[in-house]
Write a protein that holds these residues in place. Structure first.
Motif, PDB file in Angstrom:
ATOM      1  N   HIS A  70       0.835  -1.190   0.000  1.00  0.00           N
ATOM      2  CA  HIS A  70       0.000   0.000   0.000  1.00  0.00           C
ATOM      3  C   HIS A  70       0.864   1.231   0.000  1.00  0.00           C
ATOM      4  CE1 HIS A  70      -3.867  -1.759   0.190  1.00  0.00           C
ATOM      5  NE2 HIS A  70      -3.451  -2.609   1.099  1.00  0.00           N
ATOM      6  N   PRO A  71       0.403   2.272  -0.678  1.00  0.00           N
ATOM      7  CA  PRO A  71       1.161   3.515  -0.602  1.00  0.00           C
ATOM      8  C   PRO A  71       1.095   4.073   0.816  1.00  0.00           C
ATOM      9  CG  PRO A  71      -0.892   3.867  -1.764  1.00  0.00           C
ATOM     10  CD  PRO A  71      -0.770   2.407  -1.543  1.00  0.00           C
ATOM     11  N   ARG A  74       0.118   6.785   1.954  1.00  0.00           N
ATOM     12  CA  ARG A  74      -1.071   7.526   2.371  1.00  0.00           C
ATOM     13  C   ARG A  74      -2.287   6.639   2.573  1.00  0.00           C
ATOM     14  NH1 ARG A  74      -0.903  12.977  -1.252  1.00  0.00           N
ATOM     15  NH2 ARG A  74       0.984  13.789  -0.310  1.00  0.00           N
ATOM     16  N   PHE A  75      -2.170   5.377   2.282  1.00  0.00           N
ATOM     17  CA  PHE A  75      -3.313   4.474   2.430  1.00  0.00           C
ATOM     18  C   PHE A  75      -3.933   4.631   3.806  1.00  0.00           C
ATOM     19  CE2 PHE A  75      -4.768   0.239   3.903  1.00  0.00           C
ATOM     20  CZ  PHE A  75      -5.896   0.190   3.121  1.00  0.00           C
ATOM     21  N   ARG A  76      -5.220   4.841   3.836  1.00  0.00           N
ATOM     22  CA  ARG A  76      -5.862   5.081   5.131  1.00  0.00           C
ATOM     23  C   ARG A  76      -6.966   4.076   5.339  1.00  0.00           C
ATOM     24  NH1 ARG A  76      -8.608   9.499   1.930  1.00  0.00           N
ATOM     25  NH2 ARG A  76     -10.772   8.809   1.949  1.00  0.00           N
ATOM     26  N   ARG A 122     -11.116  10.532   6.850  1.00  0.00           N
ATOM     27  CA  ARG A 122      -9.922  11.259   7.291  1.00  0.00           C
ATOM     28  C   ARG A 122     -10.249  12.687   7.737  1.00  0.00           C
ATOM     29  NH1 ARG A 122      -5.250  13.910   5.913  1.00  0.00           N
ATOM     30  NH2 ARG A 122      -3.300  12.864   6.368  1.00  0.00           N
TER      31      ARG A 122
END
Lengths: 200, 382, 421
Positions: free
Chosen positions: A51-52, A54-56, A122
């Motif tokens: 996952h990158p 920033r994956f939230r 977020r």
């Protein structure tokens, strides 16, 4: 010519079939046909997607050093702004109803996030003035009971600042910078805080 | 039966009422059509919607302007980015916010990537409706995944992006993102060529699609149909051109128009539109400036949504969403929440012509006509 | 070599030799029955696996790979799942017919195996009317489908069933017509006899055989309801067509019937037109040589690749010439090659509409089938170059005329799209 379109289409699928095998790719390469990636599914439990940063997924609460040193001051802004209203916060108070302070801050007595309602938007992170809540990238949270397992209480939500630095190094660096700047600005003379914000 | 000379004998047939949906493999969600059949021919078709109603507009009136963003993601869940974009435009109009230059470019890039995502997926689903065993759909999804990876890298989520904000985008794209996007945009035409090779000249696809569900220019305009569906009927109406919102006037691109207005035109206009989108993307990726991704005022609103109290008034922000004109109508009474929040959903409006398109066709055609209209129930029912 | 070829025949004979004379015919029948009883479900199970695997690969996926190596145990797992699933009968359904329909559809599918020549001397029952038997038995399936659709008391089921009956009846006509040519040429209705007649030349390599093969195969595809002719169970339109209301093992039986029939269609195409269990004879030598020349002359390939290709082609030609491969392997190899085509079609094409499908049967296949009989007549009446040329010419002209006459409006040349600025 009627039928040519169908045959061409079948050519495309046959090429894709070849592309998924190493030998097929070799054949295509020798015929100088451009080859694409082949199989693009991931056999999930064995291999997992990277996952990158920033994956939230779901939010968690950040603490510095020890779990009792929360960044959260129970200001309830996130509770107010949460679009699906999945956060429930109760401030720690003594018998007279005055807020209890630890490490010079008020703290939440209860901090529940209902993960079955949370939609991972977020916004709580964006609005938090204390950078106390952040997004986790842990996603394998399936559970059998909605109330028992999917309502995360304070203890389940608490994760260390180091963990945050580990999963999101870039974001954590800017957060730490911001916290350090804020601390330098409002450096209190009392200095009864043993812990300091960690980070570079 | 007595037959008189000169009167052709007609066979008396019984009509059959069939319920297509709400649980049906190809009604794209929980859409329901009550179809009256004569043999296999449609005589009457009554669409029933509302099974996915989630009170979106009412919720929007009870929370802050920013709080609505994650809900717009869930309107048309294929095009989260452009939905965000529409709402952001409306809020910018209402609050007089100027977007940052880089933010505008990023929003346009995201919106056009969304168009690629939506159109590939729609064509894939259309072919699935036509009875293909998922192959075109999975090819479409293969490419879509690559773009969703880009979305995930930028916003943290693949589908529910919640990324665009009034004044720009929530946070700047990570390092190396623009290069990745360039690579994907450059590789995309090859996929489109292959996709077309599989479909465009396929005789079965042509036989199924051509002259099926013809939408006349007049009906399309009268029913305020928008998007690729309207353009397939030959009406030159693209909000990117007509309204020139955001920074679209800076880019050179053309608007493909169909001639017949049948399912095949709707399919092919989408393919051509993707090619035009790629042109916009190339230009945008070339011209993207540095600087902040969001203007200071926008950032302040994002940090503290309740401090944003736009002056009394109304605003209508509209974009050319992949499905058509997506508009957000906001009325402010000076409080942090909008007084009225309304969504003009393209799927919903385009669906109004469904019965006119379907009558006289076969059951199988109804399914592909519905597929070519391109609906997402999340947007229809809101 | 011969022993391998006749392995099963000899084994059977040896086994029967051990028995008293009066028991031999009975035990012989029992052996044949049990072979079919074992073979049929096994074929069906692994057809599902093959289909899922190939289509998955065509779609850039892995396909079943969880149960066993390469997902080879997946069909077993599916079977188990089907067995323990709840069997739901809709309220108001005709319970008896609802139960009988899937059984009635599987039985003829299995019965078809009786006249299949699997290899040299390997035919369960060499009926002298094998071909008629094939058509008679395979058409029983339409009763079952209509029965199932009717008994379900569901509108989707009844629509699917009606489509199915119309389709199967329509496609039986071109199916039979395409085989009439074969009967004319071979003068026999026995499947074993038809295969024997192809020892020198597969019928595929005659003008009428080529057209007949295509027609028979496509009609077969239509008769067993597979893409692009899978109208009766058109999943995107009729949910699942005639088996919408079936679950559990009954549903599995429908599937079994469908897969067995697809296997049978491929196997009978092989029997009637592709030489059955015969190894390719003379024409394949020339084909191998031709391929070798093409590969050798190919400029797109690197020289070592070309060399390897030429060697492979010549080697293949030599192998075919020597024919060390047992006949039953040839039969299954050809059948599975056709099954690959079947799966390939399914992986690529969307489905036709019901009226287009019927139009194809009545307006194109039927006249072409009639012309094909004439072509076969010409082919048999005149000696080699003349007869073949006349038949080919006739078929080309007829095909062209039929395409011209039926060319749908939708296949007109490419449309022009306007671009506005």
């Amino acid at each position: 010519m009627i039928g040519a379109g169908v045959l061409r289409g079948m050519g495309v699928t046959f090429k894709t079939l070849l592309e998924t095998y190493p030998w097929g790719r070799a054949i295509l390469r020798t015929l100088q046909i451009p080859v694409t990636d082949g199989i693009f599914t991931i056999p999930y439990p064995e291999t997992k997607q990277q996952h990158p940063e920033r994956f939230r997924y779901f939010p968690f609460l950040v603490y510095d050093g020890t779990p009792d040193n929360l960044r959260c001051v129970a200001c309830k802004i996130c509770e107010q702004e949460c679009p699906p209203q999945s956060i429930h916060i109760v401030m720690e108070k003594d018998e007279q109803g005055r807020p209890v302070k630890a490490h010079g801050r008020t703290l939440p007595k209860q901090f529940d996030v209902d993960m079955s309602i949370c939609m991972s938007c977020r916004i709580c992170v964006d609005v938090c003035p204390f950078d106390a809540i952040e997004m986790d990238n842990e996603y394998e949270l399936s559970a059998s009971d909605r109330y028992e397992h999917m309502i995360f209480d304070k203890h389940k939500l608490l994760k260390s600042a180091e963990y945050f630095q580990k999963i999101k190094p870039t974001e954590a660096a800017t957060v730490d910078q911001r916290l350090a700047a804020k601390k330098a600005k409002t450096a209190s003379p009392t200095g009864d805080k043993p812990s300091q914000p960690s980070g570079p | 039966m007595e037959l008189k000379a000169g009167i052709s004998p007609t066979i008396e047939t019984q009509q059959l009422e069939v319920n297509l949906g709400p649980q049906h493999p190809s009604t794209h969600g929980v859409f329901r059509m009550i179809a009256t059949l004569d043999g296999e021919t449609i005589v009457k078709l009554k669409p029933v919607m509302g099974y996915l109603h989630r009170n979106h507009e009412q919720i929007g009136e009870r929370i802050t302007y920013i709080g609505s963003f994650p809900f717009t993601d869930r309107l048309d869940y294929f095009c989260a980015m452009s939905n965000n974009f529409g709402l952001a435009l409306a809020i910018e109009q209402l609050g007089g916010i100027q977007a940052s230059e880089r933010g505008e470019y990023l929003r346009v890039i995201m919106a056009e990537l969304t168009r690629l995502v939506n159109h590939t997926a729609v064509i894939g689903f259309l072919l699935n409706d036509m009875g293909a065993f998922g192959t075109p759909l999975l090819y479409a999804f293969r490419e879509r995944e690559k773009i969703l990876d880009l979305f995930e890298a930028a916003s943290g989520s693949r589908m529910m992006c919640n990324y665009v904000r009034p004044g720009g985008v929530r946070e700047d794209v990570p390092e190396g993102w623009l290069e990745r996007t360039r690579a994907i945009v450059n590789a995309f035409p090859r996929f489109l060529d292959e996709f077309e090779k599989l479909l465009t000249e396929n005789e079965i696809v042509q036989q199924r699609c051509k002259h099926v569900g013809v939408l006349s220019k007049e009906l399309a305009m009268n029913a305020s149909v928008t998007g690729p569906m309207l353009r397939a009927s030959g009406v030159n109406y693209d909000i990117r051109k007509v309204d020139g919102y955001s920074i679209y006037p800076r880019f050179t691109f053309r608007v493909p128009l169909g001639t017949v207005g049948d399912v095949y035109d709707r399919y092919y206009v989408r393919i051509l539109e993707m090619r035009e989108s790629l042109k916009i993307l190339e230009q945008a990726l070339k011209g993207i400036p540095g600087g902040p991704a969001i203007s200071p005022k926008g950032q302040a609103i994002g940090k503290a949504p309740r401090t944003f109290r736009p002056p009394k008034g109304a605003a209508y922000g509209r974009i050319e969403a992949p499905k058509g004109e997506l508009g957000f109508y906001l009325v402010s009474d000076g409080s942090p929440q909008p007084y009225r929040y309304h969504v003009r959903a393209p799927s919903f409006v385009n669906l109004t012509v469904l019965e006119d398109l379907c009558i006289g066709h076969k059951v199988a055609d109804v399914i592909i006509i519905l597929g070519s209209v391109d609906i997402v129930m999340g947007e229809v029912d809101r | 070599m011969n022993s391998l070829d006749q392995l099963f025949v000899n084994a059977n004979a040896f086994l029967l030799g051990l028995l008293p004379v009066w028991a031999r015919p009975w035990i012989s029948i029992l052996v044949r029955l049990s072979v079919i009883a074992v073979l049929a479900p096994a074929i069906m199970m692994y057809l599902t696996w093959i289909e899922r695997k190939i289509i998955a690969r065509m779609q850039n996926r892995f396909g079943p790979d969880r149960v066993g190596v390469y997902g080879l145990a997946q069909p077993l797992a599916d079977g188990l799942k089907m067995l323990i699933k709840e069997d739901i009968v809709p309220r108001g359904a005709d319970r008896l017919l609802h139960l009988a329909a899937p059984i009635l559809s599987v039985v003829p599918a299995i019965l078809l195996f009786a006249v299949l020549p699997f290899g040299r001397n390997m035919i369960p029952a060499d009926l002298n009317v094998g071909l008629l038997y094939f058509f008679a038995v395979s058409s029983v399936g339409s009763y079952a489908i209509f029965m199932g659709g009717w008994a379900s008391r569901s509108k989707f089921s009844i629509l699917g069933a009606m489509r199915s009956v119309a389709q199967i009846i329509s496609y039986e006509v071109p199916g039979v017509l395409s085989v009439v040519a074969v009967i004319m040429v071979t003068g026999t209705l026995s499947t074993a006899g038809i295969v024997e007649a192809q020892a020198e030349r597969w019928f595929l390599f005659t003008p009428w055989g080529f057209v007949g093969c295509l027609m028979f195969f496509l009609s077969g595809v239509a008769e067993v309801n597979r893409t692009p002719f899978d109208m009766p169970e058109a999943e995107s339109e009729l949910v699942a067509g005639f088996h919408t209301e079936y679950s559990g093992m009954k549903f599995a039986l429908w599937y079994m019937a469908e897969f067995l029939e697809s296997f049978a269609v491929c196997a009978f195409t092989v029997t009637f037109f592709l030489g059955g269990w015969h190894a390719p004879a003379v024409p394949f030598w020339t084909l191998a040589l031709l391929l070798a020349i093409i590969v050798g002359a190919g400029t797109r390939l690197a020289i070592p690749v070309r060399g390897a290709g030429v060697l492979a082609m010549l080697g293949a030609g030599a192998l075919w010439g020597a024919q060390p491969i047992p006949s039953w392997i040839w039969f299954f190899a050809k059948t599975y090659a056709l099954i690959f085509v079947l799966v390939w079609l399914r992986g690529t094409l969307p489905r036709l509409r019901i009226d287009q499908l019927m139009g194809l049967a009545w307006k194109f296949f039927l006249p072409l089938g009639l012309v094909n009989i004439l072509a076969a007549g010409l082919w048999t009446q005149f000696p080699f170059p003349l007869g073949t040329a006349a038949a080919a010419l006739l078929l080309i002209i007829a095909g062209w005329l039929l395409v011209r006459a039926n060319a749908p409006q939708s296949l007109q040349p490419q449309r022009v799209y306007v671009f506005a600025d």
